[in-house]
Scaffold this motif. Structure first.
Motif, short mmCIF file in Angstrom:
data_model
loop_
_atom_site.label_atom_id
_atom_site.label_comp_id
_atom_site.label_asym_id
_atom_site.label_seq_id
_atom_site.Cartn_x
_atom_site.Cartn_y
_atom_site.Cartn_z
N GLU A 1 33.81 25.87 40.95
CA GLU A 1 33.34 25.86 39.56
C GLU A 1 34.29 25.00 38.72
OE1 GLU A 1 30.59 27.46 38.01
OE2 GLU A 1 29.94 27.71 40.08
N PHE B 1 29.43 34.79 43.99
CA PHE B 1 29.89 33.53 44.56
C PHE B 1 30.06 33.62 46.08
CE2 PHE B 1 31.56 33.59 40.19
CZ PHE B 1 30.99 32.42 39.71
N LEU C 1 33.96 34.40 34.95
CA LEU C 1 34.92 33.47 35.54
C LEU C 1 35.53 32.58 34.46
CD1 LEU C 1 36.24 32.38 38.15
CD2 LEU C 1 34.29 30.81 38.32
N ARG D 1 29.42 33.45 36.09
CA ARG D 1 30.09 32.24 35.58
C ARG D 1 30.77 32.51 34.24
NH1 ARG D 1 25.53 28.89 37.99
NH2 ARG D 1 26.60 27.83 39.70
N CYS E 1 33.38 38.70 42.21
CA CYS E 1 33.17 37.52 43.04
C CYS E 1 31.92 37.60 43.90
CB CYS E 1 34.38 37.27 43.93
SG CYS E 1 34.74 38.62 45.05
N HIS F 1 40.30 35.38 44.41
CA HIS F 1 38.92 35.33 44.89
C HIS F 1 38.97 35.00 46.38
CE1 HIS F 1 35.62 34.82 41.59
NE2 HIS F 1 36.28 35.93 41.47
N SER G 1 33.13 30.10 43.85
CA SER G 1 33.85 30.08 42.57
C SER G 1 34.96 29.04 42.55
CB SER G 1 34.43 31.45 42.25
OG SER G 1 35.23 31.91 43.33
N TRP G 2 35.55 28.74 43.70
CA TRP G 2 36.64 27.76 43.75
C TRP G 2 36.15 26.36 43.37
CZ3 TRP G 2 41.34 29.49 43.69
CH2 TRP G 2 41.62 30.73 44.25
#
Length: 131
Positions: free
Chosen positions: A97, A40, A67, A64, A37, A88, A94-95
């Motif tokens: 994405e 991100f 993920l 990415r 993570c 995460h 990332s949340w």
């Protein structure tokens, strides 16, 4: 673990396929995932101007990809009526994405935020329950 008791390298298409095969064969009740993570991280943005933009973009593409591999595994769990846990840090990019957002929109999928008391020293080592 892989069939040879080694760790998966999810940048490898062969290892990603083996993960899918293991998941389908073992049909776990719960799958936990915590893809790297740091790319991100909100803290990472503090030094953006000091990093090589090309290297930074290459590292973000890799993050990415990992993920998305995790999200595909989570979706296989969901499609079989099984559970998954994606870990995460709260606030990580990332949340937001697309693959994570698609999972969050599925019926029955919930986002749970766990907040603990942590403090950070200047070397970025985390110490639980600091005053």
């Amino acid at each position: 673990c892989k069939s040879d008791a080694q760790s998966f390298d999810l940048n490898s298409a062969d290892d990603e396929k083996e993960l899918e095969d293991v998941q389908n064969k073992e049909d776990p009740f719960m799958l936990t995932g915590g893809p790297p993570c740091e790319r991100f991280s909100v803290l990472r943005n503090l030094s953006a101007e000091k990093r090589d933009p090309e290297l930074d973009e290459a590292q973000m593409r890799e993050a990415r990809h990992l993920l998305m591999v995790a999200c595909r595994a989570y979706r296989r769990q969901y499609d079989r009526g099984r559970y998954f846990l994606h870990e995460h840090p709260w606030g990580a990019k990332s949340w937001y994405e697309e693959c994570v957002q698609e999972l969050l929109e599925l019926p029955g999928v919930e986002q749970v935020v766990y907040v603990s008391r942590l403090c950070v020293d200047f070397t970025f080592n985390f110490h639980p329950m600091c005053n």
